[in-house]
Write an enzyme that holds these catalytic residues in place. Structure first.
Site, PDB file in Angstrom:
ATOM      1  N   ALA A  89      32.362  13.123   3.926  1.00  0.00           N
ATOM      2  CA  ALA A  89      31.487  13.319   2.764  1.00  0.00           C
ATOM      3  C   ALA A  89      32.081  14.369   1.828  1.00  0.00           C
ATOM      4  CB  ALA A  89      30.106  13.766   3.224  1.00  0.00           C
ATOM      5  N   LYS A  90      32.261  13.974   0.572  1.00  0.00           N
ATOM      6  CA  LYS A  90      32.809  14.898  -0.421  1.00  0.00           C
ATOM      7  C   LYS A  90      31.630  15.606  -1.091  1.00  0.00           C
ATOM      8  CE  LYS A  90      36.785  14.497  -3.468  1.00  0.00           C
ATOM      9  NZ  LYS A  90      37.506  13.573  -4.347  1.00  0.00           N
ATOM     10  N   ILE A  91      31.692  16.920  -1.132  1.00  0.00           N
ATOM     11  CA  ILE A  91      30.566  17.720  -1.627  1.00  0.00           C
ATOM     12  C   ILE A  91      31.107  18.766  -2.602  1.00  0.00           C
ATOM     13  CG2 ILE A  91      28.802  19.415  -0.897  1.00  0.00           C
ATOM     14  CD1 ILE A  91      28.478  17.826   1.682  1.00  0.00           C
TER      15      ILE A  91
END
Ligand code: G3P
Length: 221
Positions: free
Chosen positions: A84-86
């Site tokens: 997951a890119k945050i």
């Protein structure tokens, strides 16, 4: 240094994978939009191409930690190689530390200075993504951030991988490798550029011409 493609275009990913040097893929909402397919379907297709050779980053779009964690849990549930890119905001850091506690892998994106990167490492990010090209665009040496993050990682023994992002040209790849980046993610165009050198093409042509000047009966193939 691992090589990732920064794209959501399947043909580009398949081609790079066929070269045997692809270690993963990063995407963002802009790149996902260019793919012209449903988000989940496309991320799953990328994930299948990458398989166990590496990871695929899929970006969350909520701006509050609760929403980011919810989206991170969702995208990472689709396949074991999805991360997951945050974004690097206070809410993003909160989400990343919660993801780390749950074992949800994260890639902290939109990192523009060493202190943001330090915080991402402290929060337990799997990857930290400094944006080189966008800093260069703003008149700063983007590669400095990569060098500094590699130093911080080594000094304090963080496990977070330094992922040089927003790479625009071959020199960025060379500098990221020399700086000790764990990963460089690049558009397919840049990957195609770093494979080639005009002297390789000229040299190969000369070798082939010389080989074919040997009588056929004296050649095994
Ligand atoms: O991985 C981040 C990258 O997609 C940003 O690249 O060229 O839009 O600055 P760019």
């Amino acid at each position: 240094m691992k090589i990732f493609l920064d794209t959501a275009i399947l043909d580009e990913i398949r081609t790079a994978a066929s070269w045997g040097i692809l270690d993963g893929v990063t995407t963002n909402p802009t790149l996902a939009g260019r793919a012209g397919r449903a988000f989940k379907e496309n991320i799953l297709a990328i994930s299948e191409i990458i398989g166990d050779r590496g990871t695929v980053s899929a970006e969350t779009v909520s701006t509050d930690a609760e929403g980011m964690v919810r989206e991170a849990r969702l995208v990472t549930s689709w396949a074991p190689n999805i991360v997951a890119k945050i974004p690097c905001t206070p809410e993003g850091l909160k989400a990343v530390s919660r993801c780390a506690a749950e074992g949800v892998p994260t890639n902290v994106t939109l990192v523009f200075n060493v202190t943001q990167g330090l915080l991402a490492m402290k929060a337990g990010a799997t990857y930290v993504s400094p944006f080189i090209g966008r800093l260069d665009d703003a008149g700063q040496d983007g590669m400095d951030i990569v060098r500094q993050l590699v130093q911080v990682k080594r000094t304090y023994g963080f496990q977070t991988a330094v992922l040089a992002a927003s790479i625009r040209h071959p020199l960025h790849v060379a500098q990221a490798a020399l700086a000790g980046a764990d990963i460089a993610t690049m558009p397919f165009k840049v990957l195609a550029q770093i494979v080639k050198h005009p002297l390789t093409d000229i040299g190969l042509q000369r070798f082939l011409d010389d080989w074919h000047s040997i009588p056929e009966t004296m050649r095994p193939f």
